[in-house]
Scaffold this active site. Structure first.
Site, PDB file in Angstrom:
ATOM      1  N   HIS A   1       0.806  -1.230   0.000  1.00  4.59           N
ATOM      2  CA  HIS A   1       0.000   0.000   0.000  1.00  4.59           C
ATOM      3  C   HIS A   1       0.833   1.271   0.000  1.00  4.59           C
ATOM      4  CE1 HIS A   1      -2.017  -3.377   2.033  1.00  4.59           C
ATOM      5  NE2 HIS A   1      -2.958  -3.082   1.177  1.00  4.59           N
TER       6      HIS A   1
ATOM      7  N   GLU B   1      -2.842   3.287   2.352  1.00  2.00           N
ATOM      8  CA  GLU B   1      -2.419   3.910   1.092  1.00  2.00           C
ATOM      9  C   GLU B   1      -2.605   5.430   1.167  1.00  2.00           C
ATOM     10  OE1 GLU B   1      -3.847   2.215  -2.652  1.00  2.00           O
ATOM     11  OE2 GLU B   1      -3.654   4.194  -3.572  1.00  2.00           O
TER      12      GLU B   1
ATOM     13  N   SER C   1     -10.054  -4.742   3.401  1.00  2.00           N
ATOM     14  CA  SER C   1      -9.630  -4.622   2.002  1.00  2.00           C
ATOM     15  C   SER C   1     -10.543  -3.645   1.281  1.00  2.00           C
ATOM     16  CB  SER C   1      -9.682  -6.000   1.329  1.00  2.00           C
ATOM     17  OG  SER C   1      -9.515  -5.848  -0.063  1.00  2.00           O
ATOM     18  N   SER C   2     -10.019  -2.462   1.015  1.00  2.00           N
ATOM     19  CA  SER C   2     -10.834  -1.396   0.418  1.00  2.00           C
ATOM     20  C   SER C   2     -11.429  -1.842  -0.909  1.00  2.00           C
ATOM     21  CB  SER C   2      -9.951  -0.162   0.223  1.00  2.00           C
ATOM     22  OG  SER C   2     -10.527   0.732  -0.669  1.00  2.00           O
ATOM     23  N   ASN C   3     -10.614  -2.424  -1.782  1.00  2.00           N
ATOM     24  CA  ASN C   3     -11.141  -2.759  -3.120  1.00  2.00           C
ATOM     25  C   ASN C   3     -12.215  -3.833  -3.035  1.00  2.00           C
ATOM     26  OD1 ASN C   3      -9.974  -5.504  -4.388  1.00  2.00           O
ATOM     27  ND2 ASN C   3      -8.472  -4.665  -2.960  1.00  2.00           N
TER      28      ASN C   3
END
Ligand code: 10E
Ligand code: SF4
Length: 316
Positions: A84, A136, A231-233
């Site tokens: 990240h 990130e 997990s953002s995505n």
């Protein structure tokens, strides 16, 4: 088994493609594996190498020691930075402690860091579209903290103070494309002269996984997204399906599948975020086959051929 009869029966499993590991995640995992093979143990990893419980557990079983901050790493040891990305201050701290650093930051995150530095050199004020507290976003903010502001929504844009002089925006790589479009539109209205990145910061893998899941959502009674909570995505994939008016659930692995929700679900969409292994998906398909005949249908919206080289320290 309770609920088995209600859930039993023939079903179609729609597999949107692409799904699962992206090139940046594959590279990050390989970096830890190579570091474990080449350097004296323990090999430390700052933060989760990617946001997936199974990936982290597997590498920990093979000897990687995950830490939250660099002060947990003894001077002179080897430390891998997660995919990240990190703020420059983290690199400086590592240099001060004489750590051997192997940087697993995805090259597409590094590209966003370079954009921030470029805008900063040109004296722009920068708006980062991203999620507060996400690693990130923290790393990207750290490139020019004194001139970067974080926004997540159009409402956040409205709340920004007036900014004198040139303004630019960059984004986190794993956001929902439709949400970024809305926030950028709000930014353009508020700051008509605003400049953006040359090409979109939301990466190819994020974009493809979102397009793919939308291609199956309409036909699915339920969509499973395999991925971890942080997990953002992966979370974005769930939200996208829900915005399309369909049911979706984030599951860590096969243990998250509930018989009760499969009753009446004759078409199930099954995808995985960029940090979730394809073997987790295969196990879910196997377990669905225990409920009855399963027809697996792939729906491919893009073919990914991109790969990234290992960092210099591991290249030979
Ligand atoms: O929470 P994220 O989606 O940012 O990360 P992840 O580890 O689940 O997936 C890989 C994505 C990275 C490293 C960020 N670009
Ligand atoms: Fe790189 Fe995109 Fe994968 Fe993040 S999601 S690691 S930016 S390829």
């Amino acid at each position: 088994m309770a609920g088995w009869h209600a859930a039993a029966g023939a079903r179609t499993v729609l597999l949107p493609q692409p799904q699962s590991f992206c090139a940046g995640v594959e590279r990050a995992i390989e970096i830890v594996e190579e570091a474990l093979a080449r350097f004296p143990h323990p090999v430390y990893v700052r933060k989760q190498i990617v946001h997936n419980l199974h990936v982290v557990r597997d590498l920990a079983d093979r000897g990687a020691v995950f830490v939250d901050e660099l002060d947990e790493v003894p001077a002179g040891a080897t430390v891998v930075f997660s995919a990240h990305g990190v703020a420059p201050s983290v690199h400086q701290e590592a240099a001060g402690r004489r750590l051997r650093v192997i940087d697993a930051t995805c090259p597409l995150v590094t590209k966003v860091h370079s954009e921030v530095r470029r805008f900063a050199r040109r004296d722009h004020q920068i708006v980062l579209i991203g999620h507060a507290g996400h690693e990130e976003a923290e790393g990207t903010l750290g490139e020019a903290p004194e001139r970067t502001r974080l926004v997540q929504t159009a409402a956040d844009v409205a709340a920004l103070p007036d900014i004198d002089g040139p303004v630019a925006y960059v984004t986190q790589t794993t956001l929902a494309v439709d949400e970024v479009t809305a926030v950028v539109a709000a930014l353009r209205e508020r700051f008509p002269q605003i400049t953006g990145p040359g090409s979109d910061d939301v990466c190819y893998a994020t974009t493809n996984r979102q397009r793919a899941v939308l291609a199956v959502a309409g036909e699915s009674d339920l969509v499973y997204v395999v991925g971890s909570r942080n997990s953002s995505n992966s979370v974005r994939l769930v939200e996208l399906v829900e915005r399309a008016g369909k049911s979706a659930r984030l599951i860590e692995d096969v243990t998250g599948v509930r018989l009760a929700e499969l009753a009446g679900a004759t078409t199930v969409g099954l995808t995985a975020g960029a940090s979730a292994s394809p073997t987790l998906v295969a196990r879910i398909v196997r377990s669905l086959r225990r409920l009855g005949p399963v027809e697996v249908v792939e729906r491919r919206v893009a073919t990914e051929t991109i790969t990234f080289n290992l960092p210099r320290e591991l290249a030979s």
